[in-house]
Design a protein around this motif. Sequence first.
Motif, PDB file in Angstrom:
ATOM      1  N   GLY A   1       0.809  -1.209   0.000  1.00  0.00           N
ATOM      2  CA  GLY A   1       0.000   0.000   0.000  1.00  0.00           C
ATOM      3  C   GLY A   1       0.839   1.254   0.000  1.00  0.00           C
ATOM      4  O   GLY A   1       0.568   2.209  -0.758  1.00  0.00           O
ATOM      5  N   ASP A   2       1.883   1.290   0.827  1.00  0.00           N
ATOM      6  CA  ASP A   2       2.751   2.468   0.870  1.00  0.00           C
ATOM      7  C   ASP A   2       3.540   2.612  -0.421  1.00  0.00           C
ATOM      8  O   ASP A   2       3.779   3.734  -0.899  1.00  0.00           O
ATOM      9  CB  ASP A   2       3.710   2.368   2.060  1.00  0.00           C
ATOM     10  CG  ASP A   2       3.053   2.749   3.370  1.00  0.00           C
ATOM     11  OD1 ASP A   2       1.914   3.268   3.349  1.00  0.00           O
ATOM     12  OD2 ASP A   2       3.665   2.524   4.438  1.00  0.00           O
ATOM     13  N   LEU A   3       3.953   1.495  -1.001  1.00  0.00           N
ATOM     14  CA  LEU A   3       4.721   1.554  -2.234  1.00  0.00           C
ATOM     15  C   LEU A   3       3.869   2.070  -3.382  1.00  0.00           C
ATOM     16  O   LEU A   3       4.314   2.899  -4.194  1.00  0.00           O
ATOM     17  CB  LEU A   3       5.295   0.177  -2.559  1.00  0.00           C
ATOM     18  CG  LEU A   3       6.513   0.144  -3.476  1.00  0.00           C
ATOM     19  CD1 LEU A   3       7.647   0.968  -2.886  1.00  0.00           C
ATOM     20  CD2 LEU A   3       6.980  -1.286  -3.681  1.00  0.00           C
ATOM     21  N   HIS A   4       2.618   1.623  -3.475  1.00  0.00           N
ATOM     22  CA  HIS A   4       1.707   2.125  -4.499  1.00  0.00           C
ATOM     23  C   HIS A   4       1.455   3.617  -4.318  1.00  0.00           C
ATOM     24  O   HIS A   4       1.426   4.388  -5.288  1.00  0.00           O
ATOM     25  CB  HIS A   4       0.381   1.364  -4.456  1.00  0.00           C
ATOM     26  CG  HIS A   4       0.377   0.098  -5.258  1.00  0.00           C
ATOM     27  ND1 HIS A   4       0.305   0.087  -6.636  1.00  0.00           N
ATOM     28  CD2 HIS A   4       0.434  -1.208  -4.884  1.00  0.00           C
ATOM     29  CE1 HIS A   4       0.314  -1.150  -7.075  1.00  0.00           C
ATOM     30  NE2 HIS A   4       0.403  -1.965  -6.033  1.00  0.00           N
ATOM     31  N   ALA A   5       1.268   4.036  -3.082  1.00  0.00           N
ATOM     32  CA  ALA A   5       1.023   5.453  -2.812  1.00  0.00           C
ATOM     33  C   ALA A   5       2.237   6.298  -3.181  1.00  0.00           C
ATOM     34  O   ALA A   5       2.105   7.376  -3.782  1.00  0.00           O
ATOM     35  CB  ALA A   5       0.668   5.643  -1.342  1.00  0.00           C
ATOM     36  N   LEU A   6       3.424   5.825  -2.859  1.00  0.00           N
ATOM     37  CA  LEU A   6       4.640   6.565  -3.191  1.00  0.00           C
ATOM     38  C   LEU A   6       4.817   6.660  -4.698  1.00  0.00           C
ATOM     39  O   LEU A   6       5.189   7.717  -5.228  1.00  0.00           O
ATOM     40  CB  LEU A   6       5.853   5.885  -2.549  1.00  0.00           C
ATOM     41  CG  LEU A   6       7.201   6.576  -2.761  1.00  0.00           C
ATOM     42  CD1 LEU A   6       7.194   7.989  -2.190  1.00  0.00           C
ATOM     43  CD2 LEU A   6       8.332   5.754  -2.124  1.00  0.00           C
ATOM     44  N   TYR A   7       4.542   5.579  -5.412  1.00  0.00           N
ATOM     45  CA  TYR A   7       4.635   5.594  -6.877  1.00  0.00           C
ATOM     46  C   TYR A   7       3.663   6.619  -7.463  1.00  0.00           C
ATOM     47  O   TYR A   7       4.025   7.398  -8.359  1.00  0.00           O
ATOM     48  CB  TYR A   7       4.335   4.201  -7.426  1.00  0.00           C
ATOM     49  CG  TYR A   7       4.316   4.118  -8.934  1.00  0.00           C
ATOM     50  CD1 TYR A   7       5.495   4.174  -9.667  1.00  0.00           C
ATOM     51  CD2 TYR A   7       3.113   3.979  -9.635  1.00  0.00           C
ATOM     52  CE1 TYR A   7       5.491   4.090 -11.050  1.00  0.00           C
ATOM     53  CE2 TYR A   7       3.093   3.896 -11.013  1.00  0.00           C
ATOM     54  CZ  TYR A   7       4.281   3.952 -11.727  1.00  0.00           C
ATOM     55  OH  TYR A   7       4.267   3.881 -13.101  1.00  0.00           O
ATOM     56  N   THR A   8       2.455   6.645  -6.948  1.00  0.00           N
ATOM     57  CA  THR A   8       1.459   7.610  -7.425  1.00  0.00           C
ATOM     58  C   THR A   8       1.944   9.037  -7.208  1.00  0.00           C
ATOM     59  O   THR A   8       1.837   9.886  -8.100  1.00  0.00           O
ATOM     60  CB  THR A   8       0.116   7.396  -6.696  1.00  0.00           C
ATOM     61  OG1 THR A   8      -0.348   6.071  -6.942  1.00  0.00           O
ATOM     62  CG2 THR A   8      -0.927   8.402  -7.157  1.00  0.00           C
TER      63      THR A   8
END
Length: 452
Positions: free
Chosen positions: A146-153
């Motif tokens: 979840g944090d990785l997806h948010a950071l990518y966004t």
Amino acid sequence: MKASLALRLLLLTLPAIVAIAMGNAGRETAQASTDDAKQAAAPHRADAVSGADATLLERGAYIAKAADCAGCHTAPEGGAPYAGGLGMGSPFGTIVTSNITPDVRYGIGRYSYDDFAKALREGVARGGKRLYPAMPYTAFAKMSDGDLHALYTFMMQGVPPVSKPTPPSDVAFPFNQRWMLRFWQWAFMPHKGVRQPSGRDAQWYRGAYLVQSVGHCGACHTPRGFAYEERGYDESAPRFLTGGINDHWFASNLTGDAGSGLGRLSETDIARFLKTGHGAGIVAYGTMVQQIEDSTQYLSDGDLLAIAHYLKSLPAREPSGTFAPQDASTQPSANGNRVADDQSLGNIVYRSFCARCHGLDGKGVPNVFPALAGNPSVLAKDTTSLIRLLVEGGNSPATESGPPRQRMPAFAGTLVDAQMGQVLTYIRSAWGNNAQPISGNDVHALRQLLHK
């Protein structure tokens, strides 16, 4: 005849065909450049998202702050945020941080989510280029999906693209052979997430995740081994967070040692320090100043307390100096290796140059100047930071909720090496402090390193 005529017609029309083809190619190239420009610009308007996407974008911005991505990937003296160019010292040379803006030519604009995840979790960039462990992918390997997806966004939609190439790193042979990093990563990459021992509460788990993964505290505060690997990635390792040297600064011991560690600080003290740079008479210095200014001051109070809660759970390890204030008033003026204050050259230097800010009693001024009595950095076995501060000076953080910035002058042009050693030895043995002396040779050796 017909074949000859056809050949002549072809020769006559060939220049036109070539011109048309070149024109089409030029238009295709221009169109490709335009598409690249659109690809670089279109997705990065944070005001163009709403609802769930806006929430994800906001979460990604928070993760970027917690991970201090800008702190490493922004060049000094006005560099564009996330555009790289910061030189990071290592035993093998200077590693220059890369452009991580969504620029399609020089940044990560062509990265898919899988490319991004592989770079952060495995240390392998798009195209198979292996990354030096100066990037803390050993910590980011534990980052949640979840944090990785948010950071990518956030990196793709919330950061403006900057068309700036990354200068080459200056790493000596054979360490500039990146294919060798395959073996380093095989040997030293952690292959598990954050440990979840039984009996720990949710706050502890949150703190462990922030310290071990997103905040990558071990990158500075854990000593490195012969291959530049961290000597442990969680509390199960005996050297984890016991202090490490980075770019001629000693990042302090974060375990429960009552001398050079956090044993005498409360959870509230630690959280306040991370928020403002001040806590229990301790003031941030060196590279921790930027860490607080760019990162931890923006964390929520809940996350700061979770970090403090986790750190306070770590047992005392790597003890060094001690502090016994109850003995200070009854201690004879000459005790063991101490010289009577009125006969001490270190005391004379202290009264002349240090007491005005830090006080004759070594207690400093709350929220202004740090206390030296009982200060963990004063008691640390490694004296790198202590000497460097005296040589070069420094400043406290400037934060949104903390006291104004204060500056300590440099004494390189005022005191000679022997005087610096004497005053630091006095400080490490006064007011109940008990730590090993510092010689003029110690000061000289570090000054030589700093001026290489």
